[in-house]
Design an enzyme around this catalytic site. Sequence first.
Site, short mmCIF file in Angstrom:
data_model
loop_
_atom_site.label_atom_id
_atom_site.label_comp_id
_atom_site.label_asym_id
_atom_site.label_seq_id
_atom_site.Cartn_x
_atom_site.Cartn_y
_atom_site.Cartn_z
N TRP A 280 0.76 -1.32 0.03
CA TRP A 280 -0.13 -0.10 -0.04
C TRP A 280 0.82 1.19 -0.01
CZ3 TRP A 280 -0.23 3.88 3.69
CH2 TRP A 280 -1.11 4.67 3.62
N HIS A 281 2.11 1.09 0.80
CA HIS A 281 2.91 2.50 0.54
C HIS A 281 3.48 2.91 -0.74
CE1 HIS A 281 2.88 1.70 5.11
NE2 HIS A 281 3.14 2.92 5.37
N GLY A 282 3.65 1.92 -1.51
CA GLY A 282 4.03 2.46 -2.75
C GLY A 282 4.26 1.13 -3.62
#
Lengths: 444, 395
Positions: A280-282
Site C-alpha cells: 500500500w505504501h508504494g
Amino acid sequence: MSWIPAFVFLIFGMTVVNWIWGNVLYRSDKHRKLIFGLGIALNLLCLGVFKYADFAVSSLDSSIGLLTGNNPGWAVQIILPLAISFFTFEFIHYLFDIYRGNKPIDSFILFALFAAFFPTQIAGPIKRYPDFAAQMKKDKPLRLSYFDTGIPLIVIGLAKKILIADNLAVFVDMGYKVPGAFGAPELWLFAYAFAFQIYFDFSGYTDVARGSARLFGYDIPINFNMPYIANNMSNFWHRWHISLSTWLRDYLFIPLGGSRGSKWITNRNLFLTMTLGGLWHGASWNFVVWGIYHGLALVVHREFSELKNSIKPLKNFFESKAGKAFSIFLTFHAVCIGWVFFRVQDIGTAFSIITKMLSFKQIYSGAAAHSFLVLEPHLPVISITATVMVLILLLLNIPVSRLNEKEIFKKAPAPVKGVFLTALILLMIIFLPDGSQPFIYFQF
Amino acid sequence: MCLLITLVLCDLAISAVNPLKFIKNYDYMPLSQNPLVSKIPRFLKEKNNPDILVMGSSLPMKAISACDHEYAHSVDNNTIEDVRRYTEARYLRDNLRSLLQEKGQDKRINDLEVYNLTIAGSMASDTKLLLSKALREHKRPRMVIYGVAPRTFMDNTVSKDEKTAVWQILSKWRNLGDFVDSRLSSAERRDLMIANFWNFYRDRMDYQTFILGYACNKLDRSPTIYAAKQRAAAEAAGKDAAESTSASAATPVTKTANSTKSASASEQHQNPEVLQKDLALYDVRYNPPDFKQFDAQKSHLKEILSICKNKGIKLLVVAMPITEQNRALLDRTLYQRYLEEIPALTLSQGGSFLNLDDGNTNSIADFEDSVHTNSRGGKKVHDRLVQSIKKNQWL
C-alpha cells in the site's frame, strides 16, 4: 504523486459512485454480498489502475526479460493522483461498515465533505465515517477555543517538519547516496536519522492536519503515540500510523480470519496483512520487502511471546525494568533495520547496507585510519550538526515520550505555551528553507 | 491569543534591541553591514546620480582598488573589507575627465562622477538585478562599464536558485511598490507582504547567516557541499604548492606549456602558492561545466543590454584579463562559446565590447592570483580602457 485538475473528476466520480453504492447496499436485502464485493472491487480497481498498473507491467516485463533474456519493453505511464491511497481506503471502510450493518450518510454533501475534507485528504489520518459523520452533523459556530487548540498543533507540526525532518533529510540523503563509503556505525546513524526523519515528517504532517481540522471544530484521531518507546513490534504498530494499522486490522486481518483460526492461520494472516500493508505504501518491491519484514517480525514476536510466557525466568526478565529497556532497545533497532528497506529503493543495496550494519565488519570509513567520514572536516556543517541532533534525539527519546504521556504541554499555563510556540516560530523563520522537502507520505 | 501577543512583543523587543548590530565578525555579519554587499544600500540611498557606473565582480573591483591604492592612495588594497566597501574609481575618473577635457565636449568636466558598484562574486544575474533596482531608484548613468569574465557566466559554487547575497540584500530593499513587479514570483510577493509588517521575518536571512556562520566557524566546517568542495580543493592545492615550494624554492609558476602570448617569458607570478590555491578554487567553479547555467546567465546579460538600450544608457562590456593558467581550466567548448557569444550578443543588442583578455594587455606578473590584477595590471587595464573609449568615442 501528482495533482492535475482532471483528478477532481476522479475523486468526484468516486465520491458519487460510493455514496450511491452505499445507499444501494444498505437498502438491499438480496445479493448484499455481491453488491458489497462489486463496490470493493471497483475501489480496488481504481487504486490498482492508477497506483499499481505501471508496477505490475514493469515487473512482468522484467520477469520475461529474466526468463528469455530479452525484455519486451512493456511500460504503462499513468500519473498517480494525489491522495488516492487514502481516500480509496476511506471508501472501502465506508462500504465495509455499511455491509456490517451501519447506516450510510444520508446527505451527499456531507459524504462529499467526508471524502474531500482537506486537512486529512492528502495523507490521512484515515478517518472513520461514523465518528466523522456525527461531528459533521453538529453546528460549529466559530469559536476562539478552536484556535487555542488548533494553532499550537499546526505550529508544533511545522516545527517537527522544518526544524528536524528537513535537516535530517539532507543528512540521510548524503548517507544513502554512497552507502558503500561509510562504516557500520555510520550506517546505523543514517538508519536512526531516517527513523527520526520519517517520524517527525509524518507526525508533523498529522499534527498540521489535526490542527487545521481543529480550527473548524473537528477532532481527528491521533496517528502516532510515541512509537519509538514501543517494547515489541506489535506494540509498535499500535503506536505508528495508527489509523492505517487499525484499518488493516479491521478490513484486512479480521476479514482474512484474524486470530480465530489455528496458530498457522493467524500467522499467515498477520504476514499477508503486513505484506499488503507494505505494498500500500508504494508500487515498488522495496515496500513489499518492508511489509514482509514487518509481517515476519510480528510472527516472530507472537511466537516469542508464547515461548517467553512458558519460561518463568525469561518472563520475569522481560517484566523487569532492565528487560523493558532492553525490549525498547531491541524493537527500535528492529524498526530501524526495516526503515532501510523503506528508504533504499534498490533491494540489493538495502541488503548490503543491513549486512554491514549487523556484521560490524567495517567500523571506520574515513580516509585516515580510525576515523569516521561524517566527522571529517571536508564535509559540510550539516554532517556534524545532524550527527549531534540524532544523538540528542536518541538520548531524549524515552524522557520526552514520558513527558508527552503526562501531557505536559497541554497542562502548561497559556503564557508558557505562548513563549514556547513563539520560540518555535522564530526558529522556523530563521531556518525556513527556500524550497522545503515535500512530506514523505504525500507520495503514497 | 497569548501566542499572538507574545509574537508581537517579541518582534518589538527584537527590533528595539537589534541584536544583529553587535555582530562584528565578517563571516556572519548581516548583509547590510557586510562589506560584501554593504555598498548596495549606500548607493541606493545616495541622492547623487553618477555619470558612469562600473559594475561587475571582483575582477574590475580589484583592478580599480589596486590602481587607486598606488596612484591616489584612496584605498588600502591589502584590506579586503576596504576594497569591497570602496565606491570610488579615482584613477579612471581622472583619466576620463582628462579625456573629455581634451575633446572639450563637456562643459562640466570636473563634475564627471564615476561610481564603483562592483560586487565580489557577482554574476550576470546579480548585475541585472542591481541595475534594474538602481534604475527604479531613479539612478540614471550616462554609461555603464561592465567588467565580465568566464566566471560571470559559469560558477558551480553559486547557489543554483540565484538567491545570492545581492539577491538577498535587494529583496530586503523592496517596498510595497515592488509588489506589482511582474518578475516577482508568488513566493516573493508573499515574502514581501509579510516582511513589510514583520521585522523579524524581514531580517531572517541575517539571523540565518549569523547562526550558520557561527556554527561553521566554531565547528570548522563549510556551510554547503559546494563550499566544502571548494575548501577541500584549496587545501589540497595549498598542500601541493607548499610541497613544490619546499622542493624547489626558486621555481615560480610562469606560464603553462601552451602559453605563447605572454608579454615576456622572463615574467613570473609574484606568489606561486596563492596562484595554485586560486586555480584549485576556480577548478571547482568551472568543472564540470554547466552549460545550462551559462545560457541562463547569458540571458541575464541580454536583459542588461535590453534595459540599457531602452533607457538610452551606453553599455560597455569589458572582457577582463585573466591568466592563461586560469583559462586553461575552462572547458574548451565553454570557453569558445564565451569568446564568441558574449561579444556577438553585446554588439547585436546595441552595446559596445572591449576585449582586454586578448593577451596583449597583461602578463602573469600583473596578477595577484589567477584572475585579480595587481596595481601594475590594474593600471594597464585602465589605460587600455580609457584609450579604447577615446578611440571609439564611446563617451
